[in-house]
Design an enzyme around this catalytic site. Structure first.
Site, PDB file in Angstrom:
ATOM      1  N   ASP A 115       0.709  -1.164   0.159  1.00  0.00           N
ATOM      2  CA  ASP A 115       0.214   0.040   0.013  1.00  0.00           C
ATOM      3  C   ASP A 115       0.820   1.349  -0.014  1.00  0.00           C
ATOM      4  O   ASP A 115       0.660   2.288   0.717  1.00  0.00           O
ATOM      5  CB  ASP A 115      -1.047   0.005   1.330  1.00  0.00           C
ATOM      6  CG  ASP A 115      -1.821  -1.267   1.178  1.00  0.00           C
ATOM      7  OD1 ASP A 115      -1.492  -2.252   1.287  1.00  0.00           O
ATOM      8  OD2 ASP A 115      -2.810  -1.033   1.041  1.00  0.00           O
ATOM      9  N   HIS A 153     -11.636  -2.157   7.357  1.00  0.00           N
ATOM     10  CA  HIS A 153     -11.450  -3.373   6.616  1.00  0.00           C
ATOM     11  C   HIS A 153     -11.790  -4.593   7.660  1.00  0.00           C
ATOM     12  O   HIS A 153     -11.487  -5.701   7.333  1.00  0.00           O
ATOM     13  CB  HIS A 153     -10.396  -3.514   5.714  1.00  0.00           C
ATOM     14  CG  HIS A 153     -10.092  -2.376   4.963  1.00  0.00           C
ATOM     15  ND1 HIS A 153     -11.091  -1.969   3.873  1.00  0.00           N
ATOM     16  CD2 HIS A 153      -8.923  -1.725   4.881  1.00  0.00           C
ATOM     17  CE1 HIS A 153     -10.394  -0.849   3.380  1.00  0.00           C
ATOM     18  NE2 HIS A 153      -9.457  -0.739   3.802  1.00  0.00           N
ATOM     19  N   HIS A 209      -3.547  -3.868   2.625  1.00  0.00           N
ATOM     20  CA  HIS A 209      -4.782  -3.278   2.724  1.00  0.00           C
ATOM     21  C   HIS A 209      -5.315  -2.214   3.955  1.00  0.00           C
ATOM     22  O   HIS A 209      -5.835  -1.296   3.921  1.00  0.00           O
ATOM     23  CB  HIS A 209      -5.864  -4.597   2.556  1.00  0.00           C
ATOM     24  CG  HIS A 209      -7.250  -4.187   2.215  1.00  0.00           C
ATOM     25  ND1 HIS A 209      -7.644  -3.116   1.281  1.00  0.00           N
ATOM     26  CD2 HIS A 209      -8.537  -4.483   2.590  1.00  0.00           C
ATOM     27  CE1 HIS A 209      -9.006  -2.953   1.140  1.00  0.00           C
ATOM     28  NE2 HIS A 209      -9.457  -3.831   2.106  1.00  0.00           N
ATOM     29  N   VAL A 210      -5.054  -2.741   4.986  1.00  0.00           N
ATOM     30  CA  VAL A 210      -5.229  -2.133   6.455  1.00  0.00           C
ATOM     31  C   VAL A 210      -3.977  -1.043   6.527  1.00  0.00           C
ATOM     32  O   VAL A 210      -2.669  -1.645   6.554  1.00  0.00           O
ATOM     33  CB  VAL A 210      -5.368  -2.811   7.575  1.00  0.00           C
ATOM     34  CG1 VAL A 210      -5.618  -1.958   8.921  1.00  0.00           C
ATOM     35  CG2 VAL A 210      -6.584  -3.694   7.447  1.00  0.00           C
TER      36      VAL A 210
HETATM   37 FE   LIG Z   1      -6.257  -1.831  -0.292  1.00  0.00          FE
END
Ligand SMILES: [Fe+2]
Ligand SMILES: *[C@@H]1O[C@H](CO)[C@@H](O)[C@H](O)[C@H]1NC(C)=O
Ligand SMILES: *[C@@H]1O[C@H](CO)[C@@H](O)[C@H](O)[C@H]1NC(C)=O
Ligand SMILES: *[C@@H]1O[C@H](CO)[C@@H](O)[C@H](O)[C@H]1NC(C)=O
Ligand SMILES: *[C@@H]1O[C@H](CO)[C@@H](O)[C@H](O)[C@H]1NC(C)=O
Ligand SMILES: *[C@@H]1O[C@H](CO)[C@@H](O)[C@H](O)[C@H]1NC(C)=O
Ligand SMILES: *[C@@H]1O[C@H](CO)[C@@H](O)[C@H](O)[C@H]1NC(C)=O
Ligand SMILES: *[C@@H]1O[C@H](CO)[C@@H](O)[C@H](O)[C@H]1NC(C)=O
Length: 488
Positions: free
Chosen positions: A167, A328, A355-356
């Site tokens: 990310d 999430h 993601h997080v």
């Molecule tokens: Fe993501």
């Protein structure tokens, strides 16, 4: 001396007392980071500078080009015309034998009102293991030269150091993360990149120029070492409002991976061997239920892993299956239900996700006993289970995820809302040293670490909570987050 002992043991008692009162699970770090504006670096930043010269190759990046590491895919973009298709390369051991590769694909795509440059993907094959190669892309006055080192021959005790980044995006924090990665004293040789690259889709009309700027930003690392790609939600770029219906269009044009070599039918999931590791890449945003291609592929793939050849079994995906943040939360649950029993059965060492936008590491736990009627739905300690790592803390423009579920669940060993990166340093078939570095907004600081014991060769318990110091909970409330990508 005497008084030092007394005061330090007093401090220890107080710390243990507070910990016992507040903490159910592992450690929640109280580290409070400085706040930088979470915005993309401006287009005229030094990190996005265009290479000089007409049609100069830009956004140069390399990745593994076959299943075992004897091939490399070299990719680059020429902005004005296709230009030379060839990569000129030679081994440092043998300067005289210069070769031109022919095996190049040139592609381009349109997205809303944007037309990409000419995207080149060239696979160089039959390389010697553990050898430095120089390579040149472009021609005439705009030849650009880089180098890479091929991975060592695959084998059970071959040491190898991976970097872990997720990310990343293109903010000042992203630049700090990348800089700290480059300065990491363990000298990592390749990056396992767990998805969400440019965050172009967070800009109006999914501003595709942000895909190009990201490619120029990370070139300083990925032109010289392999980054192993995983797709995230910010790669989907599905936006019917502007007539863009094909998921993953920019990502799939720009980032080529060797999926056919692992008999996958999609570049979104595949596997490679590298040194003593077997790496499986999964797609959180492709179908994975029973009867789907990804399910079928993984079912056939896991039994193929020969732990006498590649002791370390590493799975990469974007959405974490275990996540105790309030962002999430439980998004990885449906994939967990499908794949977790296989991870335990095949003794996966570690599952790495992003993601997080924070950091978390779990204990070795599984939650696979539930069968709708028996009520057994709690994660339990399981020596055959992987450790789950969330490393979505590269520093993108959506800011830090700092809202955690309370109390910290038992399965969570360490969590901290800071940007950073990690390394996974394989020593031999039994031991690997893992360390997460928080950016600390200054120098990279090793904040969480663990000696991994291989699940196949040395399934002993690892140290409780690694080397992290236990601390008390401290609520960190800063920054707001935008989690929806831009669409009109
Ligand atoms: Fe993501
Ligand atoms: C695409 O459309 C946007 C918004 O109308 C505009 O700002 C931009 O300049 C256009 N880009 C091109 C390449 O035409
Ligand atoms: C990004 O980091 C590099 C290396 O530390 C530095 O030279 C450069 O000036 C930074 N750029 C920005 C825009 O922060
Ligand atoms: C792919 O399938 C072919 C044919 O079944 C087989 O020979 C080959 O070993 C497989 N490759 C991998 C990496 O599984
Ligand atoms: C597994 O790998 C070892 C070491 O390379 C090899 O000797 C053995 O034959 C392999 N086993 C299978 C079933 O392929
Ligand atoms: C569900 O699990 C319980 C207890 O483990 C077991 O007795 C029962 O037979 C299982 N039911 C099914 C349908 O498998
Ligand atoms: C944290 O998340 C919870 C659950 O979504 C929410 O109820 C709470 O308001 C959030 N706290 C802050 C400070 O945003
Ligand atoms: C494997 O590496 C660990 C950590 O460096 C070391 O303690 C151990 O002795 C090594 N094992 C062998 C067989 O060399």
């Amino acid at each position: 001396m005497g008084s030092f002992v007394a005061s330090s043991s007093l401090t220890y008692c107080v710390a243990v007392l507070i910990f016992a009162v507040f903490c159910d699970g592992g450690t929640t770090s109280p580290f409070v980071r400085k706040i930088w504006p979470s915005v993309a670096m401006p287009f005229d930043s030094d990190v996005f500078a265009l290479p000089l010269g007409y049609n100069a190759p830009q956004q140069v990046h390399i990745t593994q080009g076959d299943h075992v590491g004897k091939a490399v895919i070299v990719s680059w973009v020429t902005p004005d015309e296709p230009g030379s298709n060839k990569v000129h390369y030679w081994s440092e051991k043998d300067h005289k034998k210069k070769k031109y590769s022919e095996d190049t694909v040139v592609t381009s795509y349109k997205y809303y009102n944007y037309t990409s440059g000419y995207i080149h993907h060239c696979t160089i094959k039959d390389l010697e293991p553990d050898t430095k190669y120089h390579y040149v892309v472009g021609s005439g006055h705009v030849r650009r030269q880089f180098w890479f080192v091929t991975p060592p021959e695959v084998g059970p005790d071959v040491p190898y150091t991976f970097g872990l980044i997720g990310d990343l995006g293109q903010t000042h924090d992203s630049n700090v993360t990348l800089t700290h990665y480059e300065q990491n004293p363990y000298n990592p040789k390749a990056v396992l990149y767990v998805g969400d690259l440019s965050y172009a889709d967070d800009h109006p009309l999914h501003n595709s120029l942000r895909w190009d700027s990201w490619g120029r930003f990370v070139e300083r690392s990925v032109a010289y070492q392999h980054w192993i790609w995983v797709s995230g939600n910010h790669e989907i770029d599905y936006c019917p409002e502007i007539g863009e219906y094909t998921p993953f269009k920019p990502y799939l044009h720009r980032y080529e991976v060797p999926y056919r070599e692992s008999n996958s039918t999609s570049p979104l999931w595949y596997s490679i061997k590298r040194a003593s590791a077997y790496i499986i890449v999964l797609s959180s945003y492709s179908a994975y239920a029973i009867y789907t291609p990804q399910y079928q592929w993984l079912k056939e793939e896991l039994p193929k892993v020969n732990r006498s050849e590649t002791p370390w079994l590493i799975v990469l995906m974007h959405t974490p299956m275990y996540n105790s943040y309030n962002y999430h939360y439980m998004e990885g649950e449906s994939m967990r239900v499908v794949f977790e029993p296989w991870f335990v059965e095949h003794k996966v060492d570690v599952v790495i996700a992003g993601h997080v936008h924070a950091y978390e590491r779990t204990e070795r736990i599984s939650n696979i006993a539930y069968n709708i009627t028996n009520g057994l739905a709690t994660p339990v300690r399981d020596p055959n289970a992987p450790v789950y790592i969330t490393i979505g803390d590269g520093g993108n423009l959506e800011g830090i995820a700092n809202n955690m579920t309370e109390p910290q669940p038992d399965y969570s060993a360490y969590r901290e809302a800071s940007f950073g990166h990690a390394i996974f340093d394989i020593k031999n078939r039994t031991h690997a040293y893992y360390a997460w570095n928080r950016n600390d907004d200054g120098t990279a600081a090793e904040a969480d670490s663990l000696w991994f014991h291989n699940r196949y060769w040395y399934p002993d318990e690892e140290g409780e909570n690694g080397n992290s110091r236990k601390r008390t909970i401290n609520k960190m409330d800063q920054n707001c987050l935008i989690f929806q990508s831009w669409c009109p």
